[in-house]
Motif scaffolding. Structure first.
Motif, PDB file in Angstrom:
ATOM      1  N   PHE A   1       0.789  -1.239   0.163  1.00 48.01           N
ATOM      2  CA  PHE A   1      -0.155   0.005   0.071  1.00 48.01           C
ATOM      3  C   PHE A   1       0.826   1.101   0.133  1.00 48.01           C
ATOM      4  CE2 PHE A   1      -3.300  -2.868   2.174  1.00 48.01           C
ATOM      5  CZ  PHE A   1      -4.019  -2.775   0.828  1.00 48.01           C
ATOM      6  N   SER A   2       2.108   1.202   0.331  1.00 42.57           N
ATOM      7  CA  SER A   2       2.862   2.442   0.546  1.00 42.57           C
ATOM      8  C   SER A   2       4.028   2.671  -0.837  1.00 42.57           C
ATOM      9  CB  SER A   2       4.041   2.047   1.825  1.00 42.57           C
ATOM     10  OG  SER A   2       4.775   1.223   1.396  1.00 42.57           O
TER      11      SER A   2
ATOM     12  N   TRP B   1       4.092   5.004   9.222  1.00 40.01           N
ATOM     13  CA  TRP B   1       3.547   5.859   8.048  1.00 40.01           C
ATOM     14  C   TRP B   1       3.487   7.365   8.883  1.00 40.01           C
ATOM     15  CZ3 TRP B   1       0.275   4.783   3.502  1.00 40.01           C
ATOM     16  CH2 TRP B   1       0.417   3.233   2.951  1.00 40.01           C
TER      17      TRP B   1
ATOM     18  N   ARG C   1      -3.871   4.425   3.046  1.00 38.34           N
ATOM     19  CA  ARG C   1      -3.395   4.644   1.692  1.00 38.34           C
ATOM     20  C   ARG C   1      -4.299   5.668   1.048  1.00 38.34           C
ATOM     21  NH1 ARG C   1      -0.437   3.062  -2.794  1.00 38.34           N
ATOM     22  NH2 ARG C   1      -1.129   4.621  -4.329  1.00 38.34           N
TER      23      ARG C   1
END
Length: 583
Positions: A408-409, A579, A494
């Protein structure tokens, strides 16, 4: 007379020179514009919907059965669209659903203009599209036009009559070509790329299995027919196509050698046609190519395919997950970084095929085999692993979460395989890639709730740690600590980060081989993601002058860290991730 002729020739030469200079300058200006405008403006994000999407891929045949005949169908899929929507997915990629003898799980199409009767009708498909549209979901379908089934009426007529208009739709040879046994797509299982047909009394070309004869895509009537197929489904609401086997589709077959010339202009032509029907529709290409070839498939000026799967990064991602070494992954990311601003990578962990490790060195491949596919029946085609992600990782929840947090990153559009959000397993008793194509596990009732029929189209996983009594949607939805609920949270995370979808990015040097650190910038906003690929706890040092005296907000825990002038140290547990939003 001679002076007049000389004047005309001189004038033509001058015109040619002027045109050449104009075209050259135009090309340079276009390239300069693309290079200068790599960052997407906030005003153009809607038209680039595919950059901010979460794509969920599924096979209608094994998703949900509405009439309990053992095979799932579009009515069943309609009944589960709410579930897909609840995941946060806003685009669906459908595996082939057209009529087929089903020798290659639908990738052997026998009629491009119908729905396989086992899966429903065109009316059912229309109802599905209407429901998807109501949920604001895009729908992408597989476009399998490199080859047909040998049961397709086109091939049947072509083989039976040399004078048939369909004869040149396929590639023939009176003699056995010398390259008949090289360049197979499925080595170790597939034996040839040219096979003899006793009816045609000639050899025909097939990059894939012998029951999948290649279409002669250089032949204009074939290209015209492909456009008809595209229009047929776009008229019914399709938002784009996952183009199967792109390098083989655009190659010019020869009777010698293994590497053939590619006609990249076919991709530009297809893109223009698709966008002439719908300016927002896309082509997502399956092209497992080296980084130096990317510009040929995306188009030097961004006029090729809109998206491609990033197989190169995928393979090095699995190497990092297997070894804890991130340098090769970072190198793969850097080598696939420069693409047109209107293009995008589709990044995945698992899909419907094997984990292809063919771009790794033999030593690297063996390291991944040792960790994730040590037994021979777990390996396939001398290059890959035919397992789902959860069993590869021995159901290690921390490593699974790390893997999906990385997905997702990454600077790409995430593509999720149905069931992976649950941690579904595989069935190695099934042939080749069918091991990872088992039915969706909805609950702990008969056949995982996907059908009541005693003879499902494929067996449900009903033994071991991944049996449907343990792994299913119903139980995981009710468990706040489940992998399913964790995945939903990460999808939401996300979607809060347009910097990843539209911005510029750079790898941060942390001085640790097992850490992947990425800094994203877009629209004056910054996001940093950190991932620890090792089992050991690590102290990670962030060095970035642009962050001097800025505050880092942990987007998962909501904690704040003040970034000092030279560096910031962050603690990451084994398989840990962070994150941060920069404030």
């Amino acid at each position: 007379m001679k002076k007049s002729a000389l004047f005309i020739v001189s004038a033509l030469v001058l015109v040619a020179i002027v045109l050449f200079i104009f075209q050259h300058q135009r090309k340079e200006i276009t390239e300069e514009k693309i290079n200068k405008e790599q960052v997407v403006s906030p005003d153009s994000t809607d038209e680039l919907w595919y950059k901010k999407s979460i794509i969920y891929t599924l096979d209608v045949e094994v998703f949900k059965d509405s009439d309990h005949d053992g095979t799932c169908d579009f009515k069943g899929l309609i009944s589960r669209l709410g579930y897909i929507d609840s995941l946060g997915a806003d685009a669906i990629w459908l595996s082939p659903f057209q009529p087929t003898p089903n020798k290659d799980d639908g990738y052997d199409v026998s009629d491009y203009y119908q729905v396989d009767k086992r899966l429903g009708t065109l009316d059912d498909f229309t109802a599905f599209m209407q429901r998807a549209k109501a949920l604001k979901m895009k729908v992408i379908m597989d476009l399998v036009v490199n080859h047909t089934s040998d049961q397709h009426p086109w091939f049947k007529e072509a083989r039976s009559n040399k004078n048939s208009p369909y004869r040149p739709w396929y590639v023939w040879s009176k003699e056995l070509p010398e390259n008949y046994n090289v360049g197979m797509v499925f080595p170790g299982v597939q034996k040839t790329i040219w096979s003899y047909d006793s009816v045609a009394n000639e050899f025909y070309y097939h990059r894939f299995y012998s029951f999948q004869p290649d279409l002669n895509s250089q032949y204009k009537p074939v290209r015209k027919e492909i456009k008809k197929i595209i229009k047929f489904w776009m008229d019914r609401g399709i938002n784009g196509f996952r183009l199967d086997g792109v390098p083989f589709f655009i190659e010019i077959p020869q009777k010698t050698g293994e590497k053939f010339e590619h006609q990249y202009e076919m991709l530009t032509d297809m893109r223009h046609y698709v966008n002439s029907l719908d300016k927002d529709a896309i082509i997502l290409g399956e092209a497992n190519v080296l980084p130096d070839e990317n510009k040929d498939f995306f188009g030097e000026h961004g006029d090729g395919m809109h998206m491609m799967f990033n197989f190169f990064v995928n393979q090095h991602l699995f190497y990092a997950l297997a070894t804890g070494k991130t340098d090769p992954l970072i190198n793969a990311l850097e080598r696939t970084k420069e693409i047109p601003k209107n293009a995008e990578w589709g990044q995945f962990l698992r899909n419907h095929d094997e984990v292809d490790l063919g771009r790794l060195s033999e030593k690297e491949r063996e390291e991944v085999y040792k960790k994730f596919g040590p037994e021979k029946n777990m390996q396939l085609y001398d290059r890959g692993i035919r397992r789902r992600l959860a069993p590869m990782m021995n159901n290690n929840k921390k490593q699974l979460q790390l893997a999906y947090s990385v997905l997702f990153s990454l600077p790409s559009t995430p593509v999720m395989r149905y069931g992976d959000e649950l941690g579904m397993g595989d069935d190695l008793r099934l042939k080749e890639r069918l091991s990872v194509r088992t039915p969706m596990q909805w609950n702990n009732t008969k056949n995982a709730g996907f059908t009541n029929n005693d003879k499902p189209v494929l067996p449900v996983i009903n033994t071991g740690a991944f049996r449907y009594a343990n792994i299913n949607v119903s139980d995981e939805q009710a468990d706040s600590s489940s992998f399913l609920n964790w995945t939903v949270k990460m999808v939401k995370l996300r979607k809060k980060c347009p910097e990843i979808s539209f911005g510029q990015w750079d790898i941060l040097d942390t001085g640790s081989e097992g850490i992947l650190a990425i800094h994203y910038q877009w629209n004056n906003q910054h996001v940093i993601t950190l991932h620890n690929f090792t089992e050991q706890k690590q102290e990670v040092t962030i060095r970035d002058k642009s962050l001097d005296n800025k505050t880092l907000r942990d987007m998962i825990t909501a904690e704040y860290i003040q970034h000092s002038r030279d560096r910031q140290t962050v603690s990451l547990e084994g398989y840990g991730y962070k994150w941060f939003r920069v404030q």
